[in-house]
Design a protein around this motif. Structure first.
Motif, PDB file in Angstrom:
ATOM      1  N   GLU A   3      42.591  27.494  39.677  1.00  0.00           N
ATOM      2  CA  GLU A   3      41.316  26.976  39.713  1.00  0.00           C
ATOM      3  C   GLU A   3      40.133  27.715  39.979  1.00  0.00           C
ATOM      4  OE1 GLU A   3      40.437  22.091  40.753  1.00  0.00           O
ATOM      5  OE2 GLU A   3      40.878  23.260  42.408  1.00  0.00           O
ATOM      6  N   LYS A   4      40.523  28.741  41.194  1.00  0.00           N
ATOM      7  CA  LYS A   4      39.335  29.476  41.691  1.00  0.00           C
ATOM      8  C   LYS A   4      39.147  30.611  40.923  1.00  0.00           C
ATOM      9  CE  LYS A   4      38.035  27.205  45.443  1.00  0.00           C
ATOM     10  NZ  LYS A   4      36.380  26.572  45.407  1.00  0.00           N
ATOM     11  N   LEU A   5      39.938  31.243  40.162  1.00  0.00           N
ATOM     12  CA  LEU A   5      39.960  32.502  39.641  1.00  0.00           C
ATOM     13  C   LEU A   5      39.723  32.222  38.015  1.00  0.00           C
ATOM     14  CD1 LEU A   5      42.377  34.540  41.502  1.00  0.00           C
ATOM     15  CD2 LEU A   5      39.960  34.242  41.976  1.00  0.00           C
ATOM     16  N   GLY A   6      39.576  31.197  37.751  1.00  0.00           N
ATOM     17  CA  GLY A   6      39.830  30.917  36.172  1.00  0.00           C
ATOM     18  C   GLY A   6      41.164  31.105  35.486  1.00  0.00           C
TER      19      GLY A   6
ATOM     20  N   ARG B 120      45.444  36.832  28.847  1.00  0.00           N
ATOM     21  CA  ARG B 120      44.505  37.948  29.518  1.00  0.00           C
ATOM     22  C   ARG B 120      43.409  38.267  28.212  1.00  0.00           C
ATOM     23  NH1 ARG B 120      47.005  43.244  31.323  1.00  0.00           N
ATOM     24  NH2 ARG B 120      45.130  43.241  32.600  1.00  0.00           N
ATOM     25  N   SER B 121      43.974  38.196  27.021  1.00  0.00           N
ATOM     26  CA  SER B 121      43.059  38.361  25.905  1.00  0.00           C
ATOM     27  C   SER B 121      42.081  37.371  25.842  1.00  0.00           C
ATOM     28  CB  SER B 121      43.844  38.489  24.626  1.00  0.00           C
ATOM     29  OG  SER B 121      44.383  37.018  24.186  1.00  0.00           O
ATOM     30  N   ARG B 122      42.116  36.294  26.442  1.00  0.00           N
ATOM     31  CA  ARG B 122      40.935  35.373  26.311  1.00  0.00           C
ATOM     32  C   ARG B 122      40.285  35.054  27.681  1.00  0.00           C
ATOM     33  NH1 ARG B 122      43.037  30.586  27.285  1.00  0.00           N
ATOM     34  NH2 ARG B 122      45.458  31.202  27.014  1.00  0.00           N
ATOM     35  N   GLY B 123      40.462  36.592  28.439  1.00  0.00           N
ATOM     36  CA  GLY B 123      39.511  36.585  29.609  1.00  0.00           C
ATOM     37  C   GLY B 123      40.136  35.802  30.771  1.00  0.00           C
ATOM     38  N   LYS B 124      41.134  35.234  30.858  1.00  0.00           N
ATOM     39  CA  LYS B 124      41.649  34.354  31.783  1.00  0.00           C
ATOM     40  C   LYS B 124      42.713  35.219  32.895  1.00  0.00           C
ATOM     41  CE  LYS B 124      39.543  30.477  30.483  1.00  0.00           C
ATOM     42  NZ  LYS B 124      38.852  29.680  31.398  1.00  0.00           N
ATOM     43  N   VAL B 125      42.965  34.539  33.777  1.00  0.00           N
ATOM     44  CA  VAL B 125      43.929  35.468  34.745  1.00  0.00           C
ATOM     45  C   VAL B 125      45.391  34.370  34.899  1.00  0.00           C
ATOM     46  CG1 VAL B 125      44.247  36.019  37.440  1.00  0.00           C
ATOM     47  CG2 VAL B 125      41.993  35.695  36.366  1.00  0.00           C
ATOM     48  N   PRO B 126      46.396  35.339  34.475  1.00  0.00           N
ATOM     49  CA  PRO B 126      47.712  34.663  34.304  1.00  0.00           C
ATOM     50  C   PRO B 126      48.028  34.612  36.040  1.00  0.00           C
ATOM     51  CG  PRO B 126      47.588  36.454  32.919  1.00  0.00           C
ATOM     52  CD  PRO B 126      46.412  36.599  33.745  1.00  0.00           C
ATOM     53  N   ILE B 127      48.420  33.477  36.384  1.00  0.00           N
ATOM     54  CA  ILE B 127      48.952  33.098  37.445  1.00  0.00           C
ATOM     55  C   ILE B 127      50.301  32.839  37.552  1.00  0.00           C
ATOM     56  CG2 ILE B 127      48.918  31.774  39.705  1.00  0.00           C
ATOM     57  CD1 ILE B 127      46.355  33.159  39.012  1.00  0.00           C
TER      58      ILE B 127
END
Length: 310
Positions: free
Chosen positions: A34-37, A98-105
């Motif tokens: 939630e915090k890191l997108g 990652r390719s969408r600029g998101k952070v995998p958690i």
């Protein structure tokens, strides 16, 4: 958790949240996403199964805060779970996120699944003839006796494979025969940099704190319908599932339904089995020097952001 300062560059380095069962991994993973997108990638082998919700403590959809979750509900209970197959699909998920600029958690405590995802674990080949030989031996002497044979030739493998997990016992002996090396010899070194530069956070727990949580969670699972969930899954082929039917909690409920023991015994054996599994998780993760440990009894969100440099 505090506010995250925006950066001009998009950092999509994955963050893994690992540690023992019932230590709070799901809550921390959700907060970080939630915090890191970010988006969550499940690393719990039993949460791969559709319908196995209560006994795996799978977060209901309405509690996921609108955050996408991957590698949940991807297998029927009749299908075997495979670390190698999971690796292929989970790696693809991480790279797509990652390719969408998101952070995998990456969230979960299934030891070999964590290792397969954060490291480039090259799995040994298979041989139907060798596997068939060990399956025949197992059919003759039983999983417990075969597990003892595994312990004699590869104590490290026996320490991480349950005595009631015949498929993995056979696989370990197959690998040993094919390679001439211990089963764990193919396991990548924990000194190697993790795949994608993944930051690995671990939740450290004390038995005095965790054991009551395990008992409370287990009893709550039975109270809210674990037995009924298993009965439904039996109709979907749970008994034929070589992996799903042996999951902690599900195996005990099946034994209860078969009249092997009463409900109180099923609950007690689920608690005991979970605590035994936690000891194996601690042993496995404690050997990985790349993990940054957080105190599970304190505010893990604040600790995590500090550890990550926010």
């Amino acid at each position: 958790m505090g506010e995250v300062v925006a950066s001009s560059a998009v950092d999509t380095t994955p963050i893994a949240v690992v540690g023992p069962t019932a230590s709070g991994k799901s809550d921390l993973g959700l907060a970080l996403a939630e915090k890191l997108g970010g988006e969550v990638v499940n690393v719990d082998s039993m949460q791969l199964y559709r319908g196995m919700d209560i006994g795996t403590a799978k977060l209901p959809v309405d509690q996921r805060r609108g955050i996408a979750h991957h590698q949940l509900d991807v297998l029927d209970v009749t299908e075997p779970a495979s670390v190698a197959s999971y690796q292929r699909h989970a790696v693809a998920d991480v790279e797509e996120i990652r390719s969408r600029g998101k952070v995998p958690i990456l969230v979960g405590g299934s030891m070999m699944y964590v290792q397969a995802l954060v490291d480039d674990w090259q799995f040994p080949p298979t041989d139907a003839r060798v596997r068939g030989k060990w399956e025949a031996v197992q059919a003759e002497i039983g999983p417990a006796a075969l597990h003892e044979r595994l312990r004699e030739v590869d104590p490290a493998a026996a320490a991480i494979i349950e005595t009631n997990d015949p498929r993995r016992i056979v696989r370990a002996l197959e690998v040993i025969e094919l390679t001439g090396n211990p089963f764990a010899a193919s396991k990548p070194s924990a000194d190697a940099p993790p795949r994608w530069g993944t930051r690995i956070l671990g939740l450290r727990t004390r038995p005095e704190w965790l054991n009551p949580r395990i008992e409370l969670r287990t009893r709550s699972m039975f109270d809210i319908g674990l037995v009924e969930e298993v009965e439904t899954l039996v109709g979907q082929g749970l008994r034929e599932g070589v992996t799903a039917s042996r999951a902690i909690g599900y195996a005990q409920v099946l034994a209860y339904l078969d009249g092997e023991y009463d409900l109180d015994t099923a609950i007690d054996r689920t608690i005991t089995g979970t605590r035994r599994y936690v000891r194996r998780q601690r042993s496995w993760f404690n050997r990985d020097p790349r993990i940054t440990w957080l105190d599970a009894e304190a505010d893990t969100g604040v600790q995590a952001l500090e550890a990550l440099g926010y």
